[in-house]
Design a protein around this motif. Structure first.
Motif: not given
Length: 348
Positions: A16-20
């Protein structure tokens, strides 16, 4: 830690890299496959880049700050952006973001701080591994490099071979051993400050079938894997194989592999350097390294020229286009005086 351990948390965050990044690095923005921001503490800017999806160059969730040389994963992002000191607090915040339950309490002796790289102990371990490794002649390293069309291997004393180099995907996995190419990272005085390991398949015909077949350890910032003695002219890039591909067609040109875009941007210039060739990688991190080096060389009174491959990198040019085509690609990008000095046909 019990339950969802640090490795599992890091993998879940990477998925969930972009959300992080939108939550904890809100001062940045997306650019292609990267999230760009000023630093890991969420300052505005473009120095730090987070990889948002797995690519051939690295895993999702990994970040590097091209200005400071810092790097890490998304657990580090959470900790640094919120100013958290205790790893237990970082893990709790990560679980809350992922909507995971908190684990049962554990003794404080099992808590562990965020990882710090480049320590004195890491450098000493790197020097021990270097001392335990031997020449590459007649080994799987030679097989591996020749399979990638690098056949001019004299002057490659920065590379050694280790028959059974330990490999562990993370601290919770069992340790295995694979043959490995060991590259010595040195300072300008030739002192080994770190090593880079490339684990190899048992027949040398490719990399080992492991999750991360390349890893570096030790004090890397400002240093490099060096081929040839530094002089007034130097070519520098990120990857060992990319840089070493130039050695096949320009064997007299001193070369430096800095191992990442951040370390390339932060390389220490030899005192006698007057012209620097930068081997450009076609991604935002590579662009940032080039711009940083152009600014730094201008301040130092050093000429900076960029060398660009026709394909993805210079090893691809060497393998798929051949030495003659590679010389033709390099010829117009070199200073005229360096064509005669370095770009001569090489008999193999």
């Amino acid at each position: 830690m019990t339950g969802h351990d640090a490795g599992d948390l890091a993998r879940r965050l990477a998925a969930n890299a972009e959300a992080v990044c939108r939550r904890y690095l809100s001062a940045g923005r997306r650019h292609g496959n990267y999230w760009l921001v000023g630093d890991v503490r969420n300052a505005p800017g473009r120095s730090l880049f987070v990889r948002l999806h797995d690519t051939a160059n690295g895993r999702a969730g990994k970040w590097t700050d091209a200005q400071s040389g810092e790097h890490g994963d998304l657990l580090d992002v959470i900790g640094e952006s919120l100013g958290l000191v205790d790893f237990r607090d970082v893990a709790d915040e990560a679980r809350a973001f992922l909507s995971l339950p908190r684990p049962d309490p554990i003794p404080s002796s099992q808590d562990r701080p965020a990882r710090k790289l480049g320590s004195a102990s890491s450098s000493e371990a790197a020097r021990r591994l270097w001392a335990m490794s031997g020449p590459i002649t007649g080994t799987l390293v030679e097989t591996y490099l020749r399979r990638r069309d690098m056949t001019l291997l004299h002057g490659t004393g920065a590379l050694r071979f280790h028959l059974g180099c330990y490999y562990r995907p993370d601290e919770h996995s069992p340790t295995k051993s694979w043959p490995a190419m060991i590259a010595g990272v040195t300072d300008l005085e030739g002192r080994v400050t770190g090593v880079h390991r490339t684990w190899l398949a048992c027949d040398g015909r490719g990399k080992a079938p492991v999750e991360m077949p390349r890893r570096a350890m030790g004090d890397l910032l400002g240093h490099a894997v060096r081929f040839g003695a530094a002089s007034d002219v130097l070519a520098a890039g990120e990857g060992i194989e990319t840089v070493l591909s130039l050695h096949d067609v320009m064997p007299a040109l001193p070369l430096a592999a800095c191992l990442s875009s951040a370390h390339l941007a932060a390389m220490v210039f030899p005192p006698a350097l007057r012209r620097l060739y930068v081997l450009r990688d076609d991604d935002p991190a590579g662009d940032h390294a080039v711009m940083t080096l152009q600014d730094r060389t201008q301040e130092a009174g050093i000429e900076c020229l960029v060398l660009s491959p026709r394909l993805a990198d210079f090893n691809d040019d060497l393998r798929y286009l051949g030495r003659g085509a590679m010389r033709a690609i390099l010829h117009p990008q070199l200073a005229p005086q360096d064509v005669a000095r370095f770009l001569q046909p090489v008999a193999h």
